[in-house]
Design an enzyme around this catalytic site. Structure first.
Site, PDB file in Angstrom:
ATOM      1  N   SER A 151       0.835  -1.197   0.000  1.00 32.19           N
ATOM      2  CA  SER A 151       0.000   0.000   0.000  1.00 32.19           C
ATOM      3  C   SER A 151       0.870   1.248   0.000  1.00 32.19           C
ATOM      4  CB  SER A 151      -0.884   0.016   1.250  1.00 32.19           C
ATOM      5  OG  SER A 151      -1.538   1.261   1.410  1.00 32.19           O
ATOM      6  N   TYR A 179      -0.873  -0.404   9.935  1.00 30.50           N
ATOM      7  CA  TYR A 179      -1.120  -0.829   8.558  1.00 30.50           C
ATOM      8  C   TYR A 179       0.103  -0.541   7.671  1.00 30.50           C
ATOM      9  CZ  TYR A 179      -3.685  -0.968   4.069  1.00 30.50           C
ATOM     10  OH  TYR A 179      -4.119  -1.230   2.796  1.00 30.50           O
ATOM     11  N   LYS A 221       2.417  -3.206   5.655  1.00 30.00           N
ATOM     12  CA  LYS A 221       2.471  -3.148   4.203  1.00 30.00           C
ATOM     13  C   LYS A 221       3.905  -2.970   3.684  1.00 30.00           C
ATOM     14  CE  LYS A 221      -1.783  -3.866   3.101  1.00 30.00           C
ATOM     15  NZ  LYS A 221      -2.134  -5.197   2.562  1.00 30.00           N
TER      16      LYS A 221
END
Length: 297
Positions: free
Chosen positions: A141, A154, A158
């Site tokens: 991401s 997150y 990622k």
């Protein structure tokens, strides 16, 4: 039908990006294992594929549970005898600023995104090595590549997947295994309430999935990071500048500060073919000529 007779596993395929991925792979000839934690939604997507004339099985399993994933892989092998493609798509969000985030939420996101991909990849790795063919896609991401407020957990997960990709691509190369990353921007359950209605309409997940064909086909690259969203595709790279040698004098720290702009000058930057390239570059700058790796590595 560029994926004719290939067998693909797509995790988190009950909706959103995973569903779009599964449908597209099937439309190009792949036999698809539709994975999701919810059996009913996995069955629904598998039924969609079958209704379109494709082959699919639904597999309810959590990517964090090794035994469940092993069972899923065994089912695919029993049914089709091989596994050619793994799309590590399953994920969750627990967004909060780092100051307000609990360690439990940090661990949970890493567990699903990072360890989930590790568990699934480990489950198919030896199969791919034995058949001398494999295509693995990690879902990274822009939050990991470049950061995003409120997504430290997150983003960390990622970016870790990019590191996993880099090493697995090197280790899988001689076995015909190619490992890449997809960085999608799409309207899914994970983005509800974050983007405007117009943005959500333009960011249809099915506009991301075509990028998969470049990453899982016969002539797929390896170690590529493909960014995709709204029908637009771009490549991201982890690069290394030429840098500057400042030596080991007592004022080395001050020299780094003084030459900061030169050290960061992007002219002549490269994409290292492997991690030790950095050390080789540094040792050459320090005047160490010739072979630098010991023990036949």
């Amino acid at each position: 039908m560029i994926l004719q007779d290939r067998v693909a596993i797509v995790t988190g395929a009950g909706g959103g990006l995973g569903r779009a991925h599964a449908l597209l792979l099937a439309r190009h000839g792949a036999k698809v294992v539709v994975n999701d934690m919810d059996q009913s939604v996995a069955v629904r997507v598998a039924d969609e594929i079958i209704a379109e004339g494709g082959q699919a099985i639904a597999a309810a399993a959590s990517v964090t549970e090794e035994t469940q994933i092993a069972t899923m892989v065994e089912r695919a092998m029993s049914r089709w005898g091989r596994i050619d493609i793994l799309i590590n798509n399953a994920g969750i969000l627990r967004d909060k600023s780092f100051a307000k985030m609990t360690l439990a939420d940090f661990r949970l996101v890493l567990d699903v995104h990072l360890m989930g991909a590790v568990i699934c990849t480990k489950a198919v790795w030896e199969i791919m090595r034995q058949q001398q063919y494999g295509r693995v896609v990690m879902t990274t991401s822009s939050s990991g590549l470049y950061g995003n407020f409120g997504q430290s957990n997150y983003g960390a997960a990622k970016m870790a997947l990019v590191g996993l990709m880099q090493t697995l691509a090197l280790e899988g190369e001689k076995y015909g295994i190619r490992v890449n990353s997809l960085a999608p921007t799409a309207a899914t359950q994970m983005t509800n309430g974050i983007l405007t209605k117009e943005a959500l309409e333009r960011l249809d997940p099915k506009l991301v999935s075509p990028g998969l064909l470049a990453l899982v086909g016969e002539n797929a690259p390896t170690r590529a990071i493909l960014c995709a969203g709204a029908g637009h595709f771009a490549r991201a790279y982890v690069t290394l500048t030429e840098g500057r040698y400042v030596g080991n004098a007592d004022d080395a720290g001050e020299r780094v500060i003084a030459r900061w702009e030169e050290i960061g000058d992007r002219f002549g930057e490269t994409v290292p073919p492997y991690g030790f390239t950095q050390a080789e570059h540094e040792l050459a700058s320090a005047g160490c000529a010739g072979k630098v790796l010991a023990g036949g590595h």
